[in-house]
Design an enzyme around this catalytic site. Structure first.
Site, PDB file in Angstrom:
ATOM      1  N   GLY A  16     -21.136   1.362  -5.243  1.00 32.20           N
ATOM      2  CA  GLY A  16     -22.553   1.266  -5.117  1.00 32.20           C
ATOM      3  C   GLY A  16     -23.297   0.784  -5.820  1.00 32.20           C
ATOM      4  O   GLY A  16     -24.369  -0.133  -5.558  1.00 32.20           O
ATOM      5  N   THR A  91     -14.145   8.932  -1.932  1.00 28.77           N
ATOM      6  CA  THR A  91     -13.753   9.577  -0.529  1.00 28.77           C
ATOM      7  C   THR A  91     -12.077   9.732  -0.903  1.00 28.77           C
ATOM      8  O   THR A  91     -11.120   9.094  -0.537  1.00 28.77           O
ATOM      9  CB  THR A  91     -13.558   8.683   0.598  1.00 28.77           C
ATOM     10  OG1 THR A  91     -13.365   7.488   0.170  1.00 28.77           O
ATOM     11  CG2 THR A  91     -15.087   8.730   1.244  1.00 28.77           C
ATOM     12  N   ALA A 163     -13.055  -6.625  -4.831  1.00 28.05           N
ATOM     13  CA  ALA A 163     -11.923  -6.177  -5.592  1.00 28.05           C
ATOM     14  C   ALA A 163     -12.721  -6.047  -7.140  1.00 28.05           C
ATOM     15  O   ALA A 163     -13.555  -6.827  -7.591  1.00 28.05           O
ATOM     16  CB  ALA A 163     -10.839  -7.029  -5.453  1.00 28.05           C
ATOM     17  N   ASN A 223      -6.513  -3.211   3.197  1.00 26.86           N
ATOM     18  CA  ASN A 223      -6.044  -2.676   2.201  1.00 26.86           C
ATOM     19  C   ASN A 223      -4.627  -2.583   2.278  1.00 26.86           C
ATOM     20  O   ASN A 223      -3.716  -2.899   1.425  1.00 26.86           O
ATOM     21  CB  ASN A 223      -6.508  -1.382   1.675  1.00 26.86           C
ATOM     22  CG  ASN A 223      -7.837  -1.860   0.593  1.00 26.86           C
ATOM     23  OD1 ASN A 223      -8.258  -2.889   0.672  1.00 26.86           O
ATOM     24  ND2 ASN A 223      -8.498  -0.465   0.499  1.00 26.86           N
ATOM     25  N   PHE A 225      -2.438  -4.102   4.351  1.00 27.20           N
ATOM     26  CA  PHE A 225      -1.652  -5.433   4.441  1.00 27.20           C
ATOM     27  C   PHE A 225      -1.704  -5.912   2.988  1.00 27.20           C
ATOM     28  O   PHE A 225      -0.620  -6.725   2.821  1.00 27.20           O
ATOM     29  CB  PHE A 225      -2.451  -6.248   5.147  1.00 27.20           C
ATOM     30  CG  PHE A 225      -2.219  -6.287   6.733  1.00 27.20           C
ATOM     31  CD1 PHE A 225      -2.109  -5.168   7.162  1.00 27.20           C
ATOM     32  CD2 PHE A 225      -1.937  -7.780   7.454  1.00 27.20           C
ATOM     33  CE1 PHE A 225      -1.708  -5.050   8.680  1.00 27.20           C
ATOM     34  CE2 PHE A 225      -1.645  -7.569   8.934  1.00 27.20           C
ATOM     35  CZ  PHE A 225      -1.553  -6.342   9.370  1.00 27.20           C
ATOM     36  N   CYS A 275      -7.890   2.778  -4.557  1.00 27.75           N
ATOM     37  CA  CYS A 275      -7.909   2.465  -3.122  1.00 27.75           C
ATOM     38  C   CYS A 275      -6.432   2.386  -2.356  1.00 27.75           C
ATOM     39  O   CYS A 275      -6.319   2.881  -1.647  1.00 27.75           O
ATOM     40  CB  CYS A 275      -8.873   1.661  -2.727  1.00 27.75           C
ATOM     41  SG  CYS A 275     -10.600   2.247  -3.234  1.00 27.75           S
TER      42      CYS A 275
HETATM   43  P1  NAD Z   1     -16.770   6.471  -7.615  1.00 24.57           P
HETATM   44  O1  NAD Z   1     -15.909   7.591  -7.906  1.00 24.57           O
HETATM   45  O2  NAD Z   1     -17.037   5.145  -8.734  1.00 24.57           O
HETATM   46  O3  NAD Z   1     -18.355   6.496  -6.969  1.00 24.57           O
HETATM   47  C1  NAD Z   1     -18.699   7.447  -6.344  1.00 24.57           C
HETATM   48  C2  NAD Z   1     -19.927   8.219  -6.781  1.00 24.57           C
HETATM   49  O4  NAD Z   1     -20.457   8.904  -5.803  1.00 24.57           O
HETATM   50  C3  NAD Z   1     -19.727   9.085  -8.004  1.00 24.57           C
HETATM   51  O5  NAD Z   1     -20.697   8.634  -9.407  1.00 24.57           O
HETATM   52  C4  NAD Z   1     -20.303  10.326  -7.497  1.00 24.57           C
HETATM   53  O6  NAD Z   1     -20.827  11.170  -8.532  1.00 24.57           O
HETATM   54  C5  NAD Z   1     -21.323   9.844  -6.278  1.00 24.57           C
HETATM   55  N1  NAD Z   1     -21.443  11.371  -5.604  1.00 24.57           N
HETATM   56  C6  NAD Z   1     -20.297  12.083  -4.884  1.00 24.57           C
HETATM   57  N2  NAD Z   1     -20.857  12.967  -3.967  1.00 24.57           N
HETATM   58  C7  NAD Z   1     -22.407  12.480  -4.154  1.00 24.57           C
HETATM   59  C8  NAD Z   1     -23.559  13.213  -3.285  1.00 24.57           C
HETATM   60  N3  NAD Z   1     -23.336  14.114  -2.397  1.00 24.57           N
HETATM   61  N4  NAD Z   1     -24.719  12.676  -3.630  1.00 24.57           N
HETATM   62  C9  NAD Z   1     -24.857  11.588  -4.576  1.00 24.57           C
HETATM   63  N5  NAD Z   1     -23.873  11.155  -5.312  1.00 24.57           N
HETATM   64  C10 NAD Z   1     -22.519  11.595  -4.948  1.00 24.57           C
HETATM   65  O7  NAD Z   1     -16.162   5.603  -6.263  1.00 24.57           O
HETATM   66  P2  NAD Z   1     -15.932   4.093  -5.892  1.00 24.57           P
HETATM   67  O8  NAD Z   1     -14.889   3.326  -6.613  1.00 24.57           O
HETATM   68  O9  NAD Z   1     -17.664   3.495  -6.011  1.00 24.57           O
HETATM   69  O10 NAD Z   1     -15.728   4.255  -4.325  1.00 24.57           O
HETATM   70  C11 NAD Z   1     -16.424   4.713  -3.560  1.00 24.57           C
HETATM   71  C12 NAD Z   1     -16.209   4.440  -1.977  1.00 24.57           C
HETATM   72  O11 NAD Z   1     -16.009   2.740  -1.751  1.00 24.57           O
HETATM   73  C13 NAD Z   1     -14.857   5.029  -1.706  1.00 24.57           C
HETATM   74  O12 NAD Z   1     -14.904   5.413  -0.503  1.00 24.57           O
HETATM   75  C14 NAD Z   1     -13.943   4.026  -1.894  1.00 24.57           C
HETATM   76  O13 NAD Z   1     -12.691   3.826  -1.283  1.00 24.57           O
HETATM   77  C15 NAD Z   1     -14.758   2.489  -1.361  1.00 24.57           C
HETATM   78  N6  NAD Z   1     -14.251   1.316  -1.857  1.00 24.57           N
HETATM   79  C16 NAD Z   1     -14.108   1.314  -3.302  1.00 24.57           C
HETATM   80  C17 NAD Z   1     -13.806  -0.083  -4.099  1.00 24.57           C
HETATM   81  C18 NAD Z   1     -13.659  -0.207  -5.692  1.00 24.57           C
HETATM   82  O14 NAD Z   1     -13.187  -1.294  -5.961  1.00 24.57           O
HETATM   83  N7  NAD Z   1     -13.597   0.821  -6.375  1.00 24.57           N
HETATM   84  C19 NAD Z   1     -13.709  -1.330  -3.256  1.00 24.57           C
HETATM   85  C20 NAD Z   1     -13.960  -1.099  -1.960  1.00 24.57           C
HETATM   86  C21 NAD Z   1     -14.348   0.042  -1.230  1.00 24.57           C
HETATM   87  C1  UGA Z   2      -8.390  -3.951  -3.604  1.00 22.50           C
HETATM   88  C2  UGA Z   2      -8.727  -5.033  -2.586  1.00 22.50           C
HETATM   89  O1  UGA Z   2      -8.271  -6.310  -2.959  1.00 22.50           O
HETATM   90  C3  UGA Z   2     -10.127  -5.038  -2.265  1.00 22.50           C
HETATM   91  O2  UGA Z   2     -10.529  -6.057  -1.153  1.00 22.50           O
HETATM   92  C4  UGA Z   2     -10.852  -3.586  -1.676  1.00 22.50           C
HETATM   93  O3  UGA Z   2     -12.099  -3.781  -1.327  1.00 22.50           O
HETATM   94  C5  UGA Z   2     -10.303  -2.615  -2.924  1.00 22.50           C
HETATM   95  O4  UGA Z   2      -8.907  -2.567  -3.109  1.00 22.50           O
HETATM   96  C6  UGA Z   2     -10.968  -1.252  -2.418  1.00 22.50           C
HETATM   97  O5  UGA Z   2     -10.796  -0.764  -1.365  1.00 22.50           O
HETATM   98  O6  UGA Z   2     -10.878  -0.491  -3.402  1.00 22.50           O
HETATM   99  P1  UGA Z   2      -8.930  -3.838  -6.210  1.00 22.50           P
HETATM  100  O7  UGA Z   2      -7.821  -2.368  -6.091  1.00 22.50           O
HETATM  101  O8  UGA Z   2      -9.867  -3.493  -6.924  1.00 22.50           O
HETATM  102  O9  UGA Z   2      -9.294  -4.200  -4.728  1.00 22.50           O
HETATM  103  O10 UGA Z   2      -7.968  -4.967  -6.902  1.00 22.50           O
HETATM  104  P2  UGA Z   2      -6.772  -5.832  -6.295  1.00 22.50           P
HETATM  105  O11 UGA Z   2      -7.020  -7.235  -7.066  1.00 22.50           O
HETATM  106  O12 UGA Z   2      -6.610  -5.664  -4.769  1.00 22.50           O
HETATM  107  O13 UGA Z   2      -5.356  -5.209  -7.102  1.00 22.50           O
HETATM  108  C7  UGA Z   2      -4.953  -4.159  -6.558  1.00 22.50           C
HETATM  109  C8  UGA Z   2      -3.310  -3.834  -7.610  1.00 22.50           C
HETATM  110  O14 UGA Z   2      -2.653  -4.690  -7.030  1.00 22.50           O
HETATM  111  C9  UGA Z   2      -3.713  -4.212  -9.018  1.00 22.50           C
HETATM  112  O15 UGA Z   2      -3.056  -3.008  -9.777  1.00 22.50           O
HETATM  113  C10 UGA Z   2      -3.089  -5.288  -9.171  1.00 22.50           C
HETATM  114  O16 UGA Z   2      -2.647  -5.740 -10.576  1.00 22.50           O
HETATM  115  C11 UGA Z   2      -2.058  -5.330  -8.229  1.00 22.50           C
HETATM  116  N1  UGA Z   2      -1.515  -6.707  -7.663  1.00 22.50           N
HETATM  117  C12 UGA Z   2      -2.240  -7.606  -7.136  1.00 22.50           C
HETATM  118  C13 UGA Z   2      -0.126  -7.050  -7.929  1.00 22.50           C
HETATM  119  O17 UGA Z   2       0.638  -6.153  -8.483  1.00 22.50           O
HETATM  120  N2  UGA Z   2       0.298  -8.134  -7.557  1.00 22.50           N
HETATM  121  C14 UGA Z   2      -0.492  -9.216  -6.769  1.00 22.50           C
HETATM  122  O18 UGA Z   2      -0.180 -10.082  -6.466  1.00 22.50           O
HETATM  123  C15 UGA Z   2      -1.633  -8.775  -6.659  1.00 22.50           C
END
Ligand code: NAD
Ligand code: UGA
Length: 458
Positions: A16, A91, A163, A223, A225, A275
């Protein structure tokens, strides 16, 4: 400047915060507000110490905050004042009841739907940014359109592919933006509003549109794949260790096939992050739900290999270090799940550290960004684990050094000096294959890379 669109994001986390900062940065004509129930998180977004470390993020937030980017805990006001609402709440995997350990826990998601319903006074476009099981948008739409005030809600799916560690770059030049909508007149109109937002900086041909279920599923599949490629090369790394092949050479040879490509073929101690595991579990659960047992088993194997890889790492250490780690001091270089982030969620380092403590080893954790999270993750391990930021200092007096995160700074250490400060024989387990193994061997280390023959002095 007149405000052209008012955008709200519910959930100020890793997704966010950076995502909305990028919209505010690229679109000064929009007013973007990010809200969260976590007051401490919002306070940090409003401070100089952001809750998320991402290269380049501080500059963007500094540039936009207070101008057209705002962080707040006032969720009712945010919902009432904005017509476009992204939902980016967490989630996680469900830990209780039906589907425990596999299905997505949708409580935060549903709580958000009900808040939107409660405080909305005008039509809204609600956008799923969180990663969700297929058909969740349908549930959201049902909850929202159950209102008795005649307010219309359109729900879109717009999964995030950034990522961690490269979030700013990924948001600035994404491979694609995916927008799933209902194929009705209203659904397509809502979709076009979102296309217009991204078109401010993303080339039109990179903005894909699809039906809502394809969009939700594409996120899980992307993810899966990516994780599958890592498990594939990690599985081969085990075979390399038995056959004297070198996994780096194998992955280079395989990745040069343009049909396969070179990315995500680095053998490692296993993937971490918040994730990959949860999204694959989610996919497996969905397959089981629809009776697709073989498909579920296929994807589950990606997770099994990931666990196997972490176990192998520990077993290699125990075998190499004369079958006991008891009272030995082991230094872990890196605790974040990957480089350039402070995030440790599902980091393989958590598992490795705990297994070492079980073996009665004394663990020294070092990481340039993740020590605060490491301390929280290992809170219950007490005096068996210590934390030292400087890598050379952390290794002093240790019997073994393990590279668990591929931070660039580890490549540029004075290994001669480190070797002399360690107990002998000194062991080096490179869980990321980033060090110069020949050089370390020549200095005196017994070197155990992943997927390559060890270099030992015995
Ligand atoms: P996060 O835990 O860092 O952030 C989520 C936030 O939502 C928290 O700060 C929490 O307090 C807040 N929240 C929860 N319930 C709430 C409510 N009812 N009202 C207001 N705020 C509320 O999670 P994130 O890593 O940002 O991931 C969020 C979503 O995006 C997940 O579904 C995750 O799978 C997806 N996603 C994450 C990544 C990543 O790199 N972290 C990448 C792509 C997709
Ligand atoms: C991953 C995806 O790459 C994003 O596209 C997606 O949005 C995100 O998850 C999500 O849905 O949260 P992220 O987990 O932030 O992103 O980081 P990555 O670069 O994908 O690495 C994931 C893990 O795989 C790390 O622990 C990394 O060290 C490991 N990795 C990656 C390997 O062990 N080998 C590789 O060749 C690449």
């Amino acid at each position: 400047m007149t405000v052209e669109k008012r955008i709200l994001c519910i959930g100020a986390g890793y997704v966010g915060g950076p995502t909305m900062a990028m919209i505010a940065h690229k679109c000064p004509q929009y007013r973007v507000t990010v809200v969260d129930i976590n007051g401490e998180r919002i306070a940090r977004w409003n401070s100089d110490r952001l809750p998320v470390f991402e290269p380049g993020l501080d500059e963007i937030v500094r540039d936009t905050r207070g101008r057209n980017l705002f962080f707040s805990t006032d969720i009712p006001k945010g919902i009432a004042e904005n017509d476009i609402i992204f939902v980016s709440v967490n989630t996680p995997t469900k830990t209780f009841g039906v589907g425990a350990g596999m299905a997505a826990d949708l409580r935060y998601w549903e709580m958000t739907a009900r808040e939107i319903l409660k405080y909305a006074k005008s039509p809204k476009i609600v956008i799923e940014k969180s990663t969700l099981p297929v058909k969740t948008a349908l549930a959201m739409e049902r909850i929202l359109n159950s209102n008795h005030h005649g307010i219309a809600f359109d729900v879109l799916s717009n999964p995030e592919f950034l990522a961690e560690g490269s979030a700013v770059r990924d948001l600035e030049s994404p491979d694609r933006i995916l927008i799933g909508s209902e194929q009705t007149e209203e659904g397509l109109r809502a979709r076009d509003t979102l296309v217009e937002i991204y078109a401010n900086w993303v080339p039109r041909e990179k903005i894909l549109t699809s039906n809502i279920w394809s969009s939700e599923l594409s996120k899980l599949v992307s993810n899966a794949f990516l994780a599958q490629r890592i498990s594939s090369i990690n599985a081969i790394s085990a075979l390399c260790e038995k056959t004297d092949a070198d996994v780096t050479e194998v992955s280079r040879a395989v990745g040069m096939d343009s049909r396969i490509g070179p990315k995500f073929l680095n053998a490692s101690i296993g993937f971490g992050g918040s994730c990959f595991k949860k999204d694959i579990l989610n996919l497996v659960y969905l397959c089981q739900h629809y009776g697709l047992t073989e498909v579920a088993d296929y994807w589950n194997a990606v997770l099994r290999i990931n666990d196997y890889q972490k176990d192998r790492f520990i077993l290699t250490m125990i075998n190499a270090m004369f079958h006991t780690l008891s009272d030995k001091k082991i230094c872990l270089w890196g605790f974040a799940f990957k480089a350039d982030t402070g995030d440790t969620r599902e980091s393989p380092a958590i598992y490795i550290a705990r297994r070492l403590v079980e073996e009665n080893a004394r663990v020294v954790v070092s990481d340039p960004r993740a020590l605060e999270n490491a301390r929280a993750d290992l809170r219950d391990t007490g005096a068996d684990v210590s934390y030292v930021e400087d890598p050379a200092e952390a290794a002093r007096g240790c019997h073994a050094l393990c590279v668990l995160t591929e931070w660039d700074l580890y490549r540029h250490q004075d290994f001669e000096k480190i070797y002399h400060s360690m107990e002998k024989p000194a062991f080096l387990f490179d869980g990321r294959n980033i060090l110069d193994h020949e050089m370390c061997f020549d200095i005196g280390f017994n070197v155990y890379p992943i997927g390559k023959p060890p270099l030992t002095h015995f």
